[in-house]
Design a protein around this motif. Structure first.
Motif, PDB file in Angstrom:
ATOM      1  N   LEU A  66      31.486  59.109  51.681  1.00 52.81           N
ATOM      2  CA  LEU A  66      32.250  58.155  52.067  1.00 52.81           C
ATOM      3  C   LEU A  66      31.944  56.639  51.634  1.00 52.81           C
ATOM      4  CD1 LEU A  66      31.535  58.682  56.252  1.00 52.81           C
ATOM      5  CD2 LEU A  66      33.721  59.160  54.600  1.00 52.81           C
ATOM      6  N   THR A  67      32.805  56.236  50.851  1.00 49.81           N
ATOM      7  CA  THR A  67      32.750  54.815  49.978  1.00 49.81           C
ATOM      8  C   THR A  67      33.018  53.704  50.943  1.00 49.81           C
ATOM      9  OG1 THR A  67      33.303  56.207  48.276  1.00 49.81           O
ATOM     10  CG2 THR A  67      33.500  53.892  47.893  1.00 49.81           C
ATOM     11  N   ALA A  68      31.995  52.615  50.988  1.00 52.39           N
ATOM     12  CA  ALA A  68      32.323  51.463  51.348  1.00 52.39           C
ATOM     13  C   ALA A  68      31.098  50.689  50.838  1.00 52.39           C
ATOM     14  CB  ALA A  68      32.089  51.342  53.004  1.00 52.39           C
ATOM     15  N   SER A  69      31.035  49.145  51.276  1.00 48.54           N
ATOM     16  CA  SER A  69      30.075  48.176  50.472  1.00 48.54           C
ATOM     17  C   SER A  69      29.153  48.078  51.637  1.00 48.54           C
ATOM     18  CB  SER A  69      30.891  46.880  50.073  1.00 48.54           C
ATOM     19  OG  SER A  69      31.279  46.462  51.271  1.00 48.54           O
ATOM     20  N   GLY A  70      27.908  47.652  51.061  1.00 49.40           N
ATOM     21  CA  GLY A  70      26.816  47.124  51.918  1.00 49.40           C
ATOM     22  C   GLY A  70      25.882  48.202  52.184  1.00 49.40           C
ATOM     23  N   TYR A  71      25.865  49.294  51.667  1.00 52.59           N
ATOM     24  CA  TYR A  71      24.599  50.190  51.923  1.00 52.59           C
ATOM     25  C   TYR A  71      23.163  49.705  51.101  1.00 52.59           C
ATOM     26  CZ  TYR A  71      27.931  53.732  53.845  1.00 52.59           C
ATOM     27  OH  TYR A  71      28.821  54.420  54.714  1.00 52.59           O
ATOM     28  N   THR A  72      22.122  50.119  51.546  1.00 53.75           N
ATOM     29  CA  THR A  72      21.146  50.015  50.802  1.00 53.75           C
ATOM     30  C   THR A  72      20.546  51.483  50.168  1.00 53.75           C
ATOM     31  OG1 THR A  72      20.434  48.128  52.062  1.00 53.75           O
ATOM     32  CG2 THR A  72      18.540  49.313  50.741  1.00 53.75           C
ATOM     33  N   ALA A  73      20.520  51.239  49.011  1.00 54.36           N
ATOM     34  CA  ALA A  73      20.345  52.803  48.269  1.00 54.36           C
ATOM     35  C   ALA A  73      18.958  53.477  48.593  1.00 54.36           C
ATOM     36  CB  ALA A  73      20.477  52.728  46.821  1.00 54.36           C
ATOM     37  N   TYR A  74      19.240  54.738  48.562  1.00 57.06           N
ATOM     38  CA  TYR A  74      18.034  55.630  48.933  1.00 57.06           C
ATOM     39  C   TYR A  74      17.402  55.606  49.969  1.00 57.06           C
ATOM     40  CZ  TYR A  74      18.560  55.141  43.854  1.00 57.06           C
ATOM     41  OH  TYR A  74      19.173  54.920  42.588  1.00 57.06           O
ATOM     42  N   GLN A  75      18.340  55.611  51.075  1.00 57.46           N
ATOM     43  CA  GLN A  75      17.949  55.597  52.739  1.00 57.46           C
ATOM     44  C   GLN A  75      18.759  56.807  53.059  1.00 57.46           C
ATOM     45  OE1 GLN A  75      18.948  51.807  54.495  1.00 57.46           O
ATOM     46  NE2 GLN A  75      17.048  50.968  54.145  1.00 57.46           N
ATOM     47  N   ALA A  76      18.337  57.270  54.299  1.00 54.19           N
ATOM     48  CA  ALA A  76      18.895  58.385  55.033  1.00 54.19           C
ATOM     49  C   ALA A  76      20.201  57.607  55.878  1.00 54.19           C
ATOM     50  CB  ALA A  76      18.223  59.153  55.812  1.00 54.19           C
ATOM     51  N   ALA A  92      40.719  67.969  53.918  1.00 49.81           N
ATOM     52  CA  ALA A  92      41.431  66.671  53.970  1.00 49.81           C
ATOM     53  C   ALA A  92      40.688  66.209  55.434  1.00 49.81           C
ATOM     54  CB  ALA A  92      42.825  67.022  54.180  1.00 49.81           C
ATOM     55  N   GLY A  93      40.733  64.776  55.379  1.00 52.29           N
ATOM     56  CA  GLY A  93      40.820  64.059  56.637  1.00 52.29           C
ATOM     57  C   GLY A  93      42.181  63.947  57.186  1.00 52.29           C
ATOM     58  N   GLY A  94      42.392  63.665  58.559  1.00 50.58           N
ATOM     59  CA  GLY A  94      43.582  63.352  58.836  1.00 50.58           C
ATOM     60  C   GLY A  94      44.030  61.840  58.179  1.00 50.58           C
ATOM     61  N   ALA A  95      45.593  61.711  58.092  1.00 49.68           N
ATOM     62  CA  ALA A  95      45.998  60.743  57.435  1.00 49.68           C
ATOM     63  C   ALA A  95      45.576  59.250  58.126  1.00 49.68           C
ATOM     64  CB  ALA A  95      47.424  60.598  57.562  1.00 49.68           C
ATOM     65  N   SER A  96      45.243  59.150  59.310  1.00 49.36           N
ATOM     66  CA  SER A  96      44.816  57.826  60.210  1.00 49.36           C
ATOM     67  C   SER A  96      43.250  58.306  60.555  1.00 49.36           C
ATOM     68  CB  SER A  96      45.580  57.842  61.079  1.00 49.36           C
ATOM     69  OG  SER A  96      47.119  57.732  60.652  1.00 49.36           O
ATOM     70  N   THR A  97      42.433  59.214  59.941  1.00 46.26           N
ATOM     71  CA  THR A  97      41.122  59.476  60.518  1.00 46.26           C
ATOM     72  C   THR A  97      40.309  58.357  59.983  1.00 46.26           C
ATOM     73  OG1 THR A  97      41.330  61.774  60.267  1.00 46.26           O
ATOM     74  CG2 THR A  97      39.167  60.992  60.170  1.00 46.26           C
ATOM     75  N   ASN A  98      39.464  57.736  61.195  1.00 45.07           N
ATOM     76  CA  ASN A  98      38.550  56.634  61.053  1.00 45.07           C
ATOM     77  C   ASN A  98      37.253  57.045  60.566  1.00 45.07           C
ATOM     78  OD1 ASN A  98      37.291  54.046  61.038  1.00 45.07           O
ATOM     79  ND2 ASN A  98      37.141  54.137  63.303  1.00 45.07           N
ATOM     80  N   PHE A  99      37.134  57.312  59.256  1.00 44.34           N
ATOM     81  CA  PHE A  99      35.497  57.549  59.040  1.00 44.34           C
ATOM     82  C   PHE A  99      34.526  56.519  58.879  1.00 44.34           C
ATOM     83  CE2 PHE A  99      38.220  60.830  56.912  1.00 44.34           C
ATOM     84  CZ  PHE A  99      37.662  62.114  57.353  1.00 44.34           C
ATOM     85  N   ILE A 100      33.629  56.705  59.299  1.00 44.32           N
ATOM     86  CA  ILE A 100      32.506  55.623  59.475  1.00 44.32           C
ATOM     87  C   ILE A 100      31.057  56.083  58.860  1.00 44.32           C
ATOM     88  CG2 ILE A 100      31.180  54.220  60.970  1.00 44.32           C
ATOM     89  CD1 ILE A 100      33.351  55.001  63.259  1.00 44.32           C
ATOM     90  N   GLY A 101      30.476  55.284  57.808  1.00 44.22           N
ATOM     91  CA  GLY A 101      29.003  55.547  57.452  1.00 44.22           C
ATOM     92  C   GLY A 101      27.911  54.797  58.358  1.00 44.22           C
ATOM     93  N   LEU A 102      27.067  55.588  58.530  1.00 47.54           N
ATOM     94  CA  LEU A 102      25.948  54.936  59.251  1.00 47.54           C
ATOM     95  C   LEU A 102      24.701  54.891  58.432  1.00 47.54           C
ATOM     96  CD1 LEU A 102      24.372  53.643  61.730  1.00 47.54           C
ATOM     97  CD2 LEU A 102      23.906  55.870  62.409  1.00 47.54           C
ATOM     98  N   GLY A 143      21.094  52.173  57.025  1.00 42.90           N
ATOM     99  CA  GLY A 143      20.627  51.034  57.486  1.00 42.90           C
ATOM    100  C   GLY A 143      20.564  50.298  58.818  1.00 42.90           C
ATOM    101  N   GLY A 144      20.959  50.958  59.878  1.00 43.46           N
ATOM    102  CA  GLY A 144      21.143  50.754  61.372  1.00 43.46           C
ATOM    103  C   GLY A 144      22.327  49.952  61.454  1.00 43.46           C
ATOM    104  N   SER A 145      23.448  50.133  60.475  1.00 44.37           N
ATOM    105  CA  SER A 145      24.984  49.444  60.374  1.00 44.37           C
ATOM    106  C   SER A 145      26.086  50.399  60.400  1.00 44.37           C
ATOM    107  CB  SER A 145      24.968  48.268  59.316  1.00 44.37           C
ATOM    108  OG  SER A 145      23.901  47.495  59.685  1.00 44.37           O
ATOM    109  N   PHE A 146      26.946  50.321  60.781  1.00 41.66           N
ATOM    110  CA  PHE A 146      28.123  50.874  60.758  1.00 41.66           C
ATOM    111  C   PHE A 146      28.895  50.378  59.367  1.00 41.66           C
ATOM    112  CE2 PHE A 146      28.302  51.848  65.057  1.00 41.66           C
ATOM    113  CZ  PHE A 146      27.479  53.234  65.154  1.00 41.66           C
ATOM    114  N   HIS A 147      29.349  51.361  58.310  1.00 43.03           N
ATOM    115  CA  HIS A 147      30.140  50.750  57.366  1.00 43.03           C
ATOM    116  C   HIS A 147      31.394  51.295  57.050  1.00 43.03           C
ATOM    117  CE1 HIS A 147      26.441  49.260  55.449  1.00 43.03           C
ATOM    118  NE2 HIS A 147      25.659  50.065  56.031  1.00 43.03           N
ATOM    119  N   TYR A 148      32.440  50.351  57.490  1.00 48.87           N
ATOM    120  CA  TYR A 148      33.803  50.538  57.424  1.00 48.87           C
ATOM    121  C   TYR A 148      34.680  49.527  57.169  1.00 48.87           C
ATOM    122  CZ  TYR A 148      33.088  49.552  62.392  1.00 48.87           C
ATOM    123  OH  TYR A 148      32.584  48.890  63.477  1.00 48.87           O
ATOM    124  N   PRO A 149      35.849  49.744  56.829  1.00 53.67           N
ATOM    125  CA  PRO A 149      36.766  51.276  56.500  1.00 53.67           C
ATOM    126  C   PRO A 149      35.911  51.864  55.502  1.00 53.67           C
ATOM    127  CG  PRO A 149      38.093  49.630  55.372  1.00 53.67           C
ATOM    128  CD  PRO A 149      36.807  49.039  55.962  1.00 53.67           C
TER     129      PRO A 149
END
Lengths: 328, 55
Positions: free
Chosen positions: A299-309, A264-274, A276-282
């Motif tokens: 971590l699910t969020a919008s705006g990623y470009t597929a097949y990148q690290a 589990a993450g904490g109930a208020s944990t601020n997860f962030i995906g990185l 394409g050089g951008s942070f993706h959150y919430p």
């Protein structure tokens, strides 16, 4: 037994010339209250407190104590009643460890003090079920109510029991022997369960501080955002972006856990995906593919470009953490 | 009281079902369907209790 072996055993039991700190002698993990991965204050909490110690009574706040400790110890566990209650803590011992006690005389010992000088409890339970849940059904082997004062004793309170040969899971139960009035405290450390009819000098179950931490992490470990220095963002792991809406990553655990853990993450944990050089959150967190040694998290969020690290991150406050439980 | 739901695994990604438990405080746990995991045991016990015939 040779004279040398006999002398060694006697000296170990008396804390004499031979160092009595023997890893594995003591079945009570975190008996010295060294490890507090979940935090150091548990307000009115029924649940795990210091690692491996489950506080079972309502209206009890458990905290880490640094003043009222036995000689030679750094920490104790302290329970303070917020209404009339009987603070007690228990620890279930998994079958692979409990079975060496089956059919034997064992001694439970600990150092405990009560602010109202009421007695303290030493109880040992058993179950014939393999790896019985800590909150499952147990049968009492025996129970002792032993005198205590408001000062930490110089020698431990002790009780001796005979474990049934059918025992598969043991459970240590310690704390106040009866109800305490509001504001009273029960404080303990140096818990030890060992084979034999005499309490020998305390040894950490894991032998060393690092050994004790590793033993605790077999049952629970936490990745804390606050562990990071030099950044306001904590790393979890590197990741791969499988679609425009999710990043996933595999990360190893610090030790092999008892079973595949709940995560589990904490109930208020601020997860962030990185990506394409951008942070993706919430970012919404999920876990899959959990084994004893590693897991996949996404971590699910919008705006990623597929097949990148990319990378999976979280904030660096006390609300930011990722926890893993393989407790009984 | 905690709420449970099953998150189906995705064979294309080699993942199996996992139990999602949302606690009263909002914390979300992902529980592997490992019979030795005590949280999964608790889930199965809840499932059994809820499906027991009512008297």
């Amino acid at each position: 037994m040779s004279r040398a072996q006999l002398t060694s055993t006697v000296e170990q039991n008396t804390g004499g010339a031979v160092a009595p700190w023997v890893g594995g002698k003591n079945a009570a993990i975190n008996g010295g209250a060294d490890i507090w991965q979940r935090g150091t204050t548990f307000t009115n909490t029924v649940g795990y407190t210091a690692d491996r110690w489950y506080q079972g009574a309502g209206n009890v706040t458990t905290t880490q104590e640094t003043t009222l400790v036995p000689t030679g110890f750094r920490y104790s566990v302290k329970g303070t009643t917020t209404a009339t209650s009987q603070p007690y803590w228990f620890q279930a011992i998994e079958t692979a460890e409990s079975q060496r006690f089956a059919g034997k005389t064992v001694t439970l010992s600990y150092y405990a003090a009560t602010s109202d000088s009421s007695n303290v409890l030493l109880r040992l339970d058993y179950s014939t079920s393999v790896d019985n849940s800590a909150v499952g059904t147990y049968t009492s082997i025996g129970s002792s109510s032993v005198a205590a004062t408001s000062s930490m004793p110089s020698t431990p309170q002790t009780a001796t029991f005979v474990v049934p040969s059918t025992a598969k899971t043991l459970r240590i139960v310690i704390g106040a022997a009866g109800n305490q009035s509001t504001g009273a405290t029960t404080t303990f450390s140096g818990v030890q369960l060992e084979v034999g009819s005499v309490a020998t000098p305390f040894s950490r179950a894991g032998g060393t501080l690092q050994g004790e931490l590793s033993l605790c992490q077999r049952y629970y470990w936490r990745l804390n955002g606050t562990d990071v220095t030099g950044s306001t963002i904590a790393n979890i792991c590197t990741g791969y972006i499988g679609s425009s809406s999710a990043i996933s990553g595999v990360y190893p655990f610090p030790v092999q856990m008892r079973v595949a853990p709940s995560i589990a993450g904490g109930a208020s944990t601020n997860f962030i995906g990185l990506g394409g050089g951008s942070f993706h959150y919430p970012s919404t967190f999920s876990a899959q593919g959990v084994s004893k040694t590693n897991a996949i998290i996404s971590l699910t969020a919008s705006g990623y470009t597929a097949y990148q690290a990319g990378a999976l991150l979280m904030g660096s406050t006390s609300a930011d953490y990722l926890e893993h439980s393989a407790e009984l | 009281m905690s709420k449970y739901e099953i998150i189906k695994g995705n064979p294309d990604q080699f993942t199996k079902d996992i139990v999602k438990r949302t606690d009263e405080n909002g914390q979300v746990w992902f529980i592997p369907t490992d019979p030795a995991n005590s949280d999964y045991q608790a889930y199965l016990a809840t499932l059994a209790a809820n499906s027991a015939p009512q008297g």
